[in-house]
Design a protein around this motif. Structure first.
Motif, PDB file in Angstrom:
ATOM      1  N   GLY A 544       0.903  -1.054   0.269  1.00 48.69           N
ATOM      2  CA  GLY A 544       0.163  -0.112  -0.436  1.00 48.69           C
ATOM      3  C   GLY A 544       0.632   1.365  -0.205  1.00 48.69           C
ATOM      4  N   GLY A 545       1.044   2.933   1.086  1.00 50.70           N
ATOM      5  CA  GLY A 545       1.499   3.461   0.807  1.00 50.70           C
ATOM      6  C   GLY A 545       2.014   3.302   2.615  1.00 50.70           C
ATOM      7  N   TRP A 546       1.646   4.935   2.732  1.00 50.26           N
ATOM      8  CA  TRP A 546       1.788   5.161   4.394  1.00 50.26           C
ATOM      9  C   TRP A 546       0.629   5.460   4.607  1.00 50.26           C
ATOM     10  CZ3 TRP A 546       5.780   6.809   7.339  1.00 50.26           C
ATOM     11  CH2 TRP A 546       5.961   7.357   8.487  1.00 50.26           C
ATOM     12  N   TYR A 547       1.223   4.914   6.168  1.00 48.20           N
ATOM     13  CA  TYR A 547      -0.179   4.852   7.040  1.00 48.20           C
ATOM     14  C   TYR A 547       0.262   6.421   8.434  1.00 48.20           C
ATOM     15  CZ  TYR A 547      -3.476   3.022  10.770  1.00 48.20           C
ATOM     16  OH  TYR A 547      -4.992   3.389  11.680  1.00 48.20           O
ATOM     17  N   THR A 548      -0.877   6.579   8.179  1.00 46.98           N
ATOM     18  CA  THR A 548      -0.860   8.025   9.007  1.00 46.98           C
ATOM     19  C   THR A 548      -1.924   7.400  10.368  1.00 46.98           C
ATOM     20  OG1 THR A 548       0.024   9.528   7.574  1.00 46.98           O
ATOM     21  CG2 THR A 548      -1.231  10.381   9.847  1.00 46.98           C
ATOM     22  N   ILE A 549      -1.438   7.408  11.570  1.00 46.38           N
ATOM     23  CA  ILE A 549      -2.381   6.945  12.586  1.00 46.38           C
ATOM     24  C   ILE A 549      -3.217   8.160  12.741  1.00 46.38           C
ATOM     25  CG2 ILE A 549      -2.636   5.783  15.081  1.00 46.38           C
ATOM     26  CD1 ILE A 549       0.230   4.519  14.502  1.00 46.38           C
ATOM     27  N   PRO A 550      -5.048   7.805  12.762  1.00 48.36           N
ATOM     28  CA  PRO A 550      -5.902   8.918  13.368  1.00 48.36           C
ATOM     29  C   PRO A 550      -5.292   9.246  14.311  1.00 48.36           C
ATOM     30  CG  PRO A 550      -6.960   7.312  12.450  1.00 48.36           C
ATOM     31  CD  PRO A 550      -5.281   6.062  12.660  1.00 48.36           C
ATOM     32  N   LYS A 551      -5.808  10.662  15.332  1.00 51.33           N
ATOM     33  CA  LYS A 551      -5.604  10.896  16.361  1.00 51.33           C
ATOM     34  C   LYS A 551      -6.508  11.097  17.340  1.00 51.33           C
ATOM     35  CE  LYS A 551      -3.683  15.580  14.009  1.00 51.33           C
ATOM     36  NZ  LYS A 551      -4.172  17.051  14.055  1.00 51.33           N
ATOM     37  N   GLU A 552      -7.241  10.281  16.984  1.00 51.48           N
ATOM     38  CA  GLU A 552      -8.482  10.391  18.266  1.00 51.48           C
ATOM     39  C   GLU A 552      -7.410   9.293  19.052  1.00 51.48           C
ATOM     40  OE1 GLU A 552     -10.755  10.587  14.082  1.00 51.48           O
ATOM     41  OE2 GLU A 552      -8.930   9.729  15.002  1.00 51.48           O
ATOM     42  N   ASP A 553      -8.302   9.107  20.755  1.00 54.51           N
ATOM     43  CA  ASP A 553      -7.782   8.766  21.719  1.00 54.51           C
ATOM     44  C   ASP A 553      -8.096   7.752  21.633  1.00 54.51           C
ATOM     45  OD1 ASP A 553      -5.541   8.318  23.812  1.00 54.51           O
ATOM     46  OD2 ASP A 553      -6.947   9.231  25.270  1.00 54.51           O
ATOM     47  N   ARG A 554      -7.356   5.937  21.065  1.00 56.37           N
ATOM     48  CA  ARG A 554      -8.475   5.060  20.783  1.00 56.37           C
ATOM     49  C   ARG A 554      -7.476   4.133  20.067  1.00 56.37           C
ATOM     50  NH1 ARG A 554     -11.479   3.478  16.529  1.00 56.37           N
ATOM     51  NH2 ARG A 554     -11.887   5.441  15.373  1.00 56.37           N
ATOM     52  N   TRP A 555      -7.700   2.738  20.187  1.00 54.54           N
ATOM     53  CA  TRP A 555      -7.000   1.726  19.440  1.00 54.54           C
ATOM     54  C   TRP A 555      -6.833   2.077  17.869  1.00 54.54           C
ATOM     55  CZ3 TRP A 555      -2.889   0.425  21.257  1.00 54.54           C
ATOM     56  CH2 TRP A 555      -2.087   0.708  22.187  1.00 54.54           C
ATOM     57  N   HIS A 556      -6.508   1.998  17.024  1.00 57.85           N
ATOM     58  CA  HIS A 556      -6.825   1.653  16.001  1.00 57.85           C
ATOM     59  C   HIS A 556      -6.815   0.405  14.862  1.00 57.85           C
ATOM     60  CE1 HIS A 556      -8.512   5.557  15.283  1.00 57.85           C
ATOM     61  NE2 HIS A 556      -7.221   6.460  16.136  1.00 57.85           N
ATOM     62  N   THR A 557      -7.449  -0.286  14.227  1.00 58.48           N
ATOM     63  CA  THR A 557      -6.515  -0.912  13.587  1.00 58.48           C
ATOM     64  C   THR A 557      -6.222  -1.083  11.950  1.00 58.48           C
ATOM     65  OG1 THR A 557      -8.437  -2.604  14.714  1.00 58.48           O
ATOM     66  CG2 THR A 557      -7.301  -3.682  13.084  1.00 58.48           C
ATOM     67  N   LYS A 558      -4.950  -1.647  11.316  1.00 58.34           N
ATOM     68  CA  LYS A 558      -5.276  -1.109  10.425  1.00 58.34           C
ATOM     69  C   LYS A 558      -4.888  -2.805   9.477  1.00 58.34           C
ATOM     70  CE  LYS A 558      -3.368   0.404   6.146  1.00 58.34           C
ATOM     71  NZ  LYS A 558      -4.516   0.567   5.359  1.00 58.34           N
ATOM     72  N   THR A 559      -5.634  -3.186   8.346  1.00 62.24           N
ATOM     73  CA  THR A 559      -4.944  -4.148   7.952  1.00 62.24           C
ATOM     74  C   THR A 559      -4.321  -4.377   6.375  1.00 62.24           C
ATOM     75  OG1 THR A 559      -6.269  -5.342   8.588  1.00 62.24           O
ATOM     76  CG2 THR A 559      -6.028  -7.110   7.375  1.00 62.24           C
TER      77      THR A 559
END
Length: 602
Positions: A544-559
């Motif tokens: 894929g490409g660059w993944y920017t982690i969202p700012k929201e204060d929680r866990w994020h799942t990237k696949t």
């Protein structure tokens, strides 16, 4: 071909060894070099072919006999008998077009032979006079000249050299834009030229590190059937072992991965010998004792997986850093004594018998040694453990050669050689001779489970749960790097974002996979992100490409879905969450999962 003994074969050998005429056991406390050659070693000397123990050298310690005098006598003193190559560079033997100079090479060969060494020849170099293609490039512009160099060298060395290794660590030391097809051209030309001179010689196909992807590309580009053995330099994989990350299973998988590739791409060559003509550890970076530990593990696990010869890099420190058995002043490091101890205790051609895990944790490899069965053991990462043999055994410290008689020992990361191992332990190890060594678990452990599993994972916390997926930082580091009350690992931890898949789950073969990471930004909310870079048939590749982690204060799942993985660990890992420096490492990782899409979910 990997040498494996069945239990019945081993028992027969053990009976023969036990019936051998009453040679007394060495006295407890005897030095590694205070005893004469064993009957097995005398037999080895009369045998043809190379043993497993070899040595190599950098450029400045190998250009002439004067260079060799600085370190070769010390290598002969510990009964090393195989040297990678004298100085056979094309430009050295043909310094001007059509002008051949053999004097320096002849002197080196005479010096090595007088000291009992066998050696191969490295086919390498692009002379300055070949101006159409500058030095440092594969000489594909002048295949006629390259072939003539090989012809002249093979003619000169006939009867003295039987193995010709083509180039050093390709694609290293090649032109920036040169491809596996270019390398295949010089391999094919060298093969035909050498075989025309000596049909019984062997030509070696080479790659840097454990770059099996590059070997495959070269075979497909035209080198198929034009080689007789494989050469690799798996430094980075050995570094993981030296750093005590528990990654022995990765090192043990080098030969099986090569054989999978050959079976798929060149079946007629599936069983060719595999050699490590360079392998070593930086003594300053790791410490001299750790270098010695890594040397013992490298040779023992090399023997266990069927490597024919390992040529340690190097004899004495030179132009490649503090890698030597001797330092720059010629002073022996512990690794020097360790190698001498291995040669004395195991003989030149030790055969693998099997393996086991002591206390269901610690690696133990059973080899047929110079005096009979020998068990080489060391501890897994973590605190030392007590091993009870329930009878007297002789324990040899490779770093000193010192022998003690013990019924139990405290086992840490330093390997030891156990002579006279108990019969029950011998039988248990021999029973595992054809089974893969698990990454964690016990003798009856989990390799087969991961071989059939649909997914593997790692979860970080105060204790890290590794289920077939590991990091280069090792699980034992987890306690010092947890975050959010023990629920995650920081992306800044060295090696903590570098992942290694259990080889029994996926190694070389192609299968579509999904990789899922659960991440969040650190409390500072600074910019954070990464790209996932993985091993593919063409080398490392971004998914894929660059993944920017969202700012929201929680866990994020990237696949990520990956349809072309080819995991062979040529840099010692399979994929990495790469952040281009510390500016974007402002995140925590809670878990990572790898799922094979060709298997039903369980």
């Amino acid at each position: 071909m990997s040498r494996r003994w069945s239990l019945s074969t081993f028992v027969a050998v053990l009976l023969v060894s036990s019936a051998a005429s009453g040679r007394a056991a060495p006295p407890a406390g005897a030095s590694a070099f205070e005893q004469g050659a064993s009957d097995q070693e005398a037999t080895d000397r009369a045998a043809t072919g190379w043993g497993v123990f070899g040595i190599g050298s950098c450029y400045i310690n190998n250009r002439s006999t004067n260079d060799l005098r600085r370190w070769v006598p010390q290598m002969a003193a510990i009964d090393l008998r195989v040297h990678r190559t004298p100085y056979t560079n094309w430009g050295a033997v043909e310094p001007e077009r059509g002008v051949w100079n053999w004097d320096v090479l002849n002197d080196e060969i005479q010096y090595l032979e007088e000291r009992g060494f066998e050696f191969g020849a490295l086919l390498v170099g692009n002379p300055k006079w070949n101006e159409a293609d500058p030095p440092g490039h594969l000489p594909v512009n002048n295949l006629e000249g390259w072939s003539n160099y090989v012809t002249q060298l093979a003619t000169h060395l006939k009867g003295k050299v039987r193995r010709y290794e083509v180039w050093n660590e390709p694609p290293n030391f090649t032109g920036k834009d040169q491809t596996p097809a270019d390398y295949a051209e010089i391999v094919v030309a060298a093969y035909h030229a050498a075989k025309a001179v000596d049909p019984d010689c062997q030509v070696g196909l080479a790659a840097k590190s454990a770059h099996i992807n590059y070997l495959e590309q070269t075979v497909l580009a035209g080198a198929k059937d034009h080689f007789d053995y494989i050469v690799l330099h798996p430094y980075e994989i050995l570094d993981g072992v030296a750093e005590n990350t528990g990654s022995e299973a990765v090192y043990l998988n080098v030969v099986p991965s090569v054989r999978k590739m050959l079976a798929a791409r060149n079946p007629a060559k599936a069983d060719v010998p595999i050699l490590f003509t360079e392998l070593g550890v930086d003594a300053e970076r790791t410490g001299e004792d750790v270098q010695a530990h890594a040397l013992v593990k490298a040779y023992v696990m090399g023997i266990a997986q069927g490597v024919e010869c390992i040529q340690w890099f190097e004899g004495r420190d030179g132009d490649s850093g503090p890698m030597g058995l001797l330092d720059r002043n010629g002073v022996a490091r512990p690794a020097y004594t360790a190698l001498g101890t291995l040669i004395e205790r195991l003989g030149q051609r030790p055969a693998p018998i099997g393996w086991t895990l002591l206390n269901d944790r610690h690696h133990a490899f059973l080899l047929q040694g110079a005096e009979g069965p020998a068990l080489v053991v060391w501890g897994d990462p973590g605190s030392p453990d007590r091993i009870d043999f329930q009878s007297d055994v002789r324990v040899v410290d490779p770093r000193t050669g010192h022998v003690t008689v013990q019924t139990s020992l405290s086992l840490g990361e330093a390997p030891v050689i156990v002579l006279d191992p108990p019969a029950a332990l011998v039988a248990r190890a021999a029973a595992n001779c054809d089974r893969p060594v698990p990454w964690g678990g016990n003798d009856a452990g989990t390799p087969e489970d991961y071989a059939e599993a649909d997914r593997i994972s790692i979860e970080f916390g105060e204790t890290t749960t590794e289920k077939g997926l590991h990091t280069r930082s090792g699980a034992h580091v987890a306690e010092s790097v947890v975050a959010y009350g023990g629920s995650a690992r920081s992306g800044r931890v060295p090696g903590g974002n570098v992942f290694v898949v259990d080889p029994n789950f996926l190694s070389y073969e192609s299968a579509s996979i999904e990789i899922t990471a659960v991440v969040r930004r650190t409390p500072s909310k600074e910019n954070a992100g990464f790209k996932l870079v993985y091993e593919s048939p063409g080398g490392f590749k971004t998914a894929g490409g660059w993944y920017t982690i969202p700012k929201e204060d929680r866990w994020h799942t990237k696949t990520w879905r990956i349809d072309d993985p080819q995991f062979v660990n040529y840099w010692g890992y399979n994929f990495i969450l790469e952040s281009d420096g510390n500016a974007y490492n402002n995140y925590f990782i809670r878990s990572v999962t790898v799922r094979r899409l060709d298997r039903p979910a369980r």
